[in-house]
Scaffold this motif. Structure first.
Motif, mmCIF file in Angstrom:
data_model
loop_
_atom_site.group_PDB
_atom_site.id
_atom_site.type_symbol
_atom_site.label_atom_id
_atom_site.label_comp_id
_atom_site.label_asym_id
_atom_site.label_seq_id
_atom_site.Cartn_x
_atom_site.Cartn_y
_atom_site.Cartn_z
ATOM 1 N N SER A 455 4.206 20.077 34.440
ATOM 2 C CA SER A 455 2.965 20.749 34.062
ATOM 3 C C SER A 455 1.776 19.815 34.233
ATOM 4 C CB SER A 455 3.063 21.273 32.626
ATOM 5 O OG SER A 455 1.918 22.052 32.309
ATOM 6 N N GLY A 456 1.043 19.515 33.135
ATOM 7 C CA GLY A 456 -0.149 18.677 33.238
ATOM 8 C C GLY A 456 0.141 17.267 33.740
ATOM 9 N N TYR A 457 1.404 16.834 33.623
ATOM 10 C CA TYR A 457 1.796 15.512 34.095
ATOM 11 C C TYR A 457 2.001 15.473 35.609
ATOM 12 C CZ TYR A 457 2.653 13.339 29.508
ATOM 13 O OH TYR A 457 2.512 12.779 28.270
ATOM 14 N N GLY A 458 2.064 16.650 36.233
ATOM 15 C CA GLY A 458 2.405 16.664 37.652
ATOM 16 C C GLY A 458 3.860 16.287 37.831
ATOM 17 N N TYR A 459 4.190 15.613 38.905
ATOM 18 C CA TYR A 459 5.553 15.143 39.104
ATOM 19 C C TYR A 459 5.825 13.960 38.160
ATOM 20 C CZ TYR A 459 6.099 18.081 43.210
ATOM 21 O OH TYR A 459 6.196 19.154 44.052
ATOM 22 N N VAL A 460 6.998 14.036 37.456
ATOM 23 C CA VAL A 460 7.313 13.028 36.447
ATOM 24 C C VAL A 460 8.750 12.529 36.590
ATOM 25 C CG1 VAL A 460 5.696 13.970 34.755
ATOM 26 C CG2 VAL A 460 8.079 14.754 34.767
ATOM 27 N N VAL A 461 9.016 11.372 35.952
ATOM 28 C CA VAL A 461 10.371 10.857 35.745
ATOM 29 C C VAL A 461 10.453 10.390 34.290
ATOM 30 C CG1 VAL A 461 12.043 9.048 36.300
ATOM 31 C CG2 VAL A 461 10.750 10.153 38.141
ATOM 32 N N TYR A 462 11.486 10.904 33.546
ATOM 33 C CA TYR A 462 11.758 10.428 32.196
ATOM 34 C C TYR A 462 13.069 9.643 32.240
ATOM 35 C CZ TYR A 462 8.438 14.024 30.483
ATOM 36 O OH TYR A 462 7.340 14.806 30.258
ATOM 37 N N ILE A 463 13.098 8.473 31.540
ATOM 38 C CA ILE A 463 14.319 7.666 31.489
ATOM 39 C C ILE A 463 14.653 7.372 30.036
ATOM 40 C CG2 ILE A 463 15.452 5.506 32.163
ATOM 41 C CD1 ILE A 463 13.583 5.332 34.531
ATOM 42 N N LYS A 464 15.914 7.667 29.628
ATOM 43 C CA LYS A 464 16.411 7.358 28.288
ATOM 44 C C LYS A 464 17.135 6.014 28.355
ATOM 45 C CE LYS A 464 16.962 9.011 24.016
ATOM 46 N NZ LYS A 464 15.837 9.477 23.182
ATOM 47 N N THR A 471 11.076 6.047 28.377
ATOM 48 C CA THR A 471 9.853 5.772 29.148
ATOM 49 C C THR A 471 9.550 6.973 30.041
ATOM 50 O OG1 THR A 471 11.206 4.620 30.805
ATOM 51 C CG2 THR A 471 10.084 3.264 29.166
ATOM 52 N N ARG A 472 8.244 7.230 30.276
ATOM 53 C CA ARG A 472 7.801 8.355 31.102
ATOM 54 C C ARG A 472 6.829 7.852 32.172
ATOM 55 N NH1 ARG A 472 6.748 13.474 26.889
ATOM 56 N NH2 ARG A 472 8.881 13.502 26.024
ATOM 57 N N TYR A 473 6.953 8.398 33.373
ATOM 58 C CA TYR A 473 6.144 7.999 34.526
ATOM 59 C C TYR A 473 5.559 9.299 35.091
ATOM 60 C CZ TYR A 473 9.622 4.293 33.873
ATOM 61 O OH TYR A 473 10.457 3.358 33.349
ATOM 62 N N ALA A 474 4.219 9.444 35.128
ATOM 63 C CA ALA A 474 3.612 10.740 35.455
ATOM 64 C C ALA A 474 2.574 10.640 36.565
ATOM 65 C CB ALA A 474 2.980 11.335 34.197
ATOM 66 N N ASN A 498 -1.407 11.719 42.574
ATOM 67 C CA ASN A 498 -2.572 12.282 41.891
ATOM 68 C C ASN A 498 -2.285 13.713 41.484
ATOM 69 O OD1 ASN A 498 -5.224 12.306 40.922
ATOM 70 N ND2 ASN A 498 -6.034 13.114 42.846
ATOM 71 N N THR A 499 -0.999 14.007 41.145
ATOM 72 C CA THR A 499 -0.603 15.376 40.829
ATOM 73 C C THR A 499 -0.878 15.683 39.368
ATOM 74 O OG1 THR A 499 1.655 14.640 40.355
ATOM 75 C CG2 THR A 499 1.200 15.339 42.603
ATOM 76 N N GLY A 500 -0.876 17.006 39.054
ATOM 77 C CA GLY A 500 -1.115 17.423 37.675
ATOM 78 C C GLY A 500 -2.582 17.311 37.310
ATOM 79 N N ARG A 501 -2.833 17.176 36.007
ATOM 80 C CA ARG A 501 -4.209 17.077 35.524
ATOM 81 C C ARG A 501 -4.641 15.613 35.663
ATOM 82 N NH1 ARG A 501 -3.370 19.283 30.957
ATOM 83 N NH2 ARG A 501 -3.737 21.423 31.628
ATOM 84 N N GLY A 504 -7.797 11.114 39.747
ATOM 85 C CA GLY A 504 -7.707 10.188 40.874
ATOM 86 C C GLY A 504 -6.328 9.571 40.938
ATOM 87 N N PRO A 505 -5.980 8.924 42.039
ATOM 88 C CA PRO A 505 -4.645 8.331 42.183
ATOM 89 C C PRO A 505 -4.403 7.254 41.115
ATOM 90 C CG PRO A 505 -5.792 8.395 44.291
ATOM 91 C CD PRO A 505 -6.803 8.729 43.253
ATOM 92 N N HIS A 506 -3.333 7.417 40.349
ATOM 93 C CA HIS A 506 -2.989 6.424 39.333
ATOM 94 C C HIS A 506 -1.563 6.688 38.830
ATOM 95 C CE1 HIS A 506 -4.037 9.803 36.683
ATOM 96 N NE2 HIS A 506 -3.408 9.148 35.692
ATOM 97 N N LEU A 507 -1.048 5.755 38.025
ATOM 98 C CA LEU A 507 0.243 5.936 37.361
ATOM 99 C C LEU A 507 0.000 6.008 35.863
ATOM 100 C CD1 LEU A 507 3.383 5.960 37.251
ATOM 101 C CD2 LEU A 507 3.257 3.477 36.973
ATOM 102 N N HIS A 508 0.511 7.071 35.244
ATOM 103 C CA HIS A 508 0.505 7.198 33.791
ATOM 104 C C HIS A 508 1.874 6.744 33.291
ATOM 105 C CE1 HIS A 508 -0.178 9.011 29.799
ATOM 106 N NE2 HIS A 508 1.092 9.401 29.881
ATOM 107 N N PHE A 509 1.895 5.812 32.308
ATOM 108 C CA PHE A 509 3.155 5.247 31.803
ATOM 109 C C PHE A 509 3.184 5.362 30.289
ATOM 110 C CE2 PHE A 509 5.456 1.369 30.247
ATOM 111 C CZ PHE A 509 6.719 1.755 30.646
ATOM 112 N N GLU A 510 4.311 5.879 29.754
ATOM 113 C CA GLU A 510 4.494 6.029 28.308
ATOM 114 C C GLU A 510 5.762 5.318 27.850
ATOM 115 O OE1 GLU A 510 4.505 9.966 26.740
ATOM 116 O OE2 GLU A 510 2.748 10.611 27.912
ATOM 117 N N LEU A 511 5.761 4.908 26.567
ATOM 118 C CA LEU A 511 6.959 4.403 25.893
ATOM 119 C C LEU A 511 7.036 5.115 24.543
ATOM 120 C CD1 LEU A 511 9.359 2.461 25.569
ATOM 121 C CD2 LEU A 511 7.772 0.785 24.615
ATOM 122 N N ARG A 512 8.215 5.787 24.322
ATOM 123 C CA ARG A 512 8.396 6.533 23.074
ATOM 124 C C ARG A 512 9.570 5.961 22.284
ATOM 125 N NH1 ARG A 512 6.165 12.125 22.884
ATOM 126 N NH2 ARG A 512 4.620 12.230 24.558
#
Length: 525
Positions: A455-464, A471-474, A498-501, A504-512
């Motif tokens: 969805s808003g993340y565009g193409y993603v990869v989640y790793i447990k 971790t999430r890569y969006a 640069n997919t989703g909301r 500009g071209p970038h990497l969104h990175f999360e840690l949960r």
């Protein structure tokens, strides 16, 4: 007219002969003039301490003349004198010149030295302690000053200082030793064994333990047991000018004053910067300023690392041992139960602790005012302490690394202004601006739980990950792994986009952690 001419010629011849004779006589019979020698400098002008001495010829031994003048000046005083001798010699080549006799030159030099005498040197004693040096006028003053360092910790003068020859040095010099007057006076009552104070303490402990096996605090001699200097002391007798000698009052003030000196602290297991600052009693800011490798209070330190600290110390340190009695609450050592299935970051308290109470007699060692060791002689537990029991993991937890090479941090974790319509005002990760198609790597090893559109993340990869974190890569351009796949740390999993909301071209990175987003920058290595 003929007669006059003849007479004139005779007169002129006589005049020339007379002039030549005078020149020859001057050369042969007047020793105050130096014959011209065309071989360099032959006349020397002497000045001593900036004052006129006179002139001498080429063959004069100026150094010998100066030595004799110095001896002559020193003979008039029985004391050792400081004679200033700054001799200046200027030479030049001349045809005729008047020179002074060596006797006259020596007399003038001697007079100038007497006038230039700065001061009679006084007999004194120089005391050296590490980099500290002080001069005193007598051995009694030396002992008085050194005694003041002892008196700070013992007022009854049971321990006094004596100056003895230092056998460790080839040249004649003294050193200071501390004598226990009470031991000398009561030697027939409480003798120290030949092996020294430590053996005396061991023997006393053995006697207490052998007394029917019962603890008896009344049999222990409390108070000061030993006093000694903590630094090597060298005392040398010498001569010096009186203004270089320090008064006793000033020397005592100097030798007992406390100064901040740099010292080294070696990091121990479990240490933190805040604990170290509290233990050594200095400000955290002071530790940071003394150590370039420590940037702030959150900087990482490792076991065995040497940290510069400051400690208050006087020029002369004093070491002492005291036997003391006290009662205290105490905690039992923590008991750890290992769990090989848990990570080292996981632990659970199985039993809460409870403090106990005990009576203690101990031998405490000090260097100046700082305690350096404590040895318990006897102990009586009034109430047993209950230990804390903790179950903890033994497995090393996974580490996390930056998932992309380079990039500009374009958005941090937390509150922010929405970058585009519909975007969240609370950023749950961090963004790195990078060109489209930049390689994205797994921050840590684990199992891919989602790989595709988000969805808003565009193409993603989640790793447990094995420690339960995710971790999430969006906003990816291309996904290179699939759900259920196991990946290793550093393995390429996608290409940035640069997919989703996205603006500009970038990497969104999360840690949960436990499903809650945290600032990933605090966990990256």
């Amino acid at each position: 007219m003929k007669k006059i001419t003849k007479y004139y010629k005779r007169l002129r011849v006589s005049y020339i002969r007379t002039a030549l004779l005078v020149i020859i006589l001057n050369i042969l019979f007047l020793p105050s003039y130096s014959k011209y020698q065309p071989d360099g400098e032959n006349l020397f002008h002497l000045t001593l301490n900036g004052k006129e001495v006179g002139y001498c010829g080429k063959g004069t031994d100026i150094e010998e003349m100066l030595r004799e003048a110095r001896l002559s000046a020193a003979k008039e005083s029985e004391d050792i004198m400081y004679l200033e001798t700054m001799l200046s010699v200027e030479g030049k080549e001349v045809l005729f010149a008047e020179v002074d006799s060596e006797r006259l030159l020596r007399e003038r030099m001697s007079d100038i030295m007497k006038d230039s005498t700065q001061e009679t040197l006084k007999h004194a004693y120089t005391v050296k302690i590490k980099n500290y040096t002080i001069n005193l006028s007598s051995s009694d003053e030396v002992k008085e000053v050194l005694q003041a360092a002892l008196d700070k910790y013992e007022e009854n003068r049971q321990y006094t200082v004596e100056l003895v020859m230092d056998p460790a040095r080839e040249l004649n010099s003294l050193t200071a030793v501390v004598e226990n007057n009470a031991t000398v006076k009561k030697a027939d009552v409480v003798p120290f064994p030949d092996s020294g104070f430590e053996a005396y303490v061991e023997e006393a402990l053995a006697n207490i333990e052998a007394d029917d096996g019962e603890t008896d605090f009344s049999e222990i001699d409390y108070g000061l047991m030993d006093l000694a200097y903590g630094d090597d002391i060298e005392v040398v007798d010498t001569y010096m000018m009186e203004d270089m000698i320090t008064s006793v009052e000033s020397a005592i003030a100097q030798i007992t004053s406390v100064e901040e000196k740099n010292a080294i602290y070696e990091v121990q297991t479990g240490d933190t910067l805040s604990q170290i600052a509290e233990n050594v009693n200095i400000d955290m800011d002071r530790i940071i300023s003394l150590n370039e490798e420590i940037e702030n209070e959150l900087s990482t330190i490792r076991v065995g690392q040497e940290i510069i600290i400051t400690q208050p110390e006087p020029p002369l340190s004093v070491e002492r041992k005291e036997q003391v009695y006290y009662e205290e609450d105490y905690d039992a050592d923590i008991i750890y139960v290992d769990n090989d299935e848990w990570y080292t970051t996981q632990e659970v308290t199985l039993q809460e602790p409870s403090a106990g109470h005990r009576k203690v007699a101990a031998l405490v060692s000090y260097r100046n005012d700082k305690e350096v060791s404590r040895e318990i002689i006897i102990e009586e537990v009034v109430m047993e302490a209950v230990p804390k029991i903790v179950e903890k993991g033994t497995k090393i937890p996974p580490t996390y690394v930056k998932p992309i090479s380079g990039g500009r941090l374009s958005s941090s974790f937390g509150r922010r202004k929405a970058p585009t319509k519909g975007a969240s005002t609370y950023h749950k990760g961090v963004d790195w601006a990078v060109p489209r198609g930049t390689a994205v790597y797994a921050s840590s090893g684990g199992t891919v739980t989602k790989a595709g559109w988000g969805s808003g993340y565009g193409y993603v990869v989640y790793i447990k990950h094995p420690d339960g974190r995710e971790t999430r890569y969006a906003h990816l351009n291309k996904v290179l792994v699939s759900a259920g796949q196991t990946v290793k740390q550093g393995q390429k999993i996608a290409l940035s986009g640069n997919t989703g909301r996205s603006t500009g071209p970038h990497l969104h990175f999360e840690l949960r952690i436990n499903g809650t987003a945290v600032n990933p920058l605090k966990y990256l290595q």
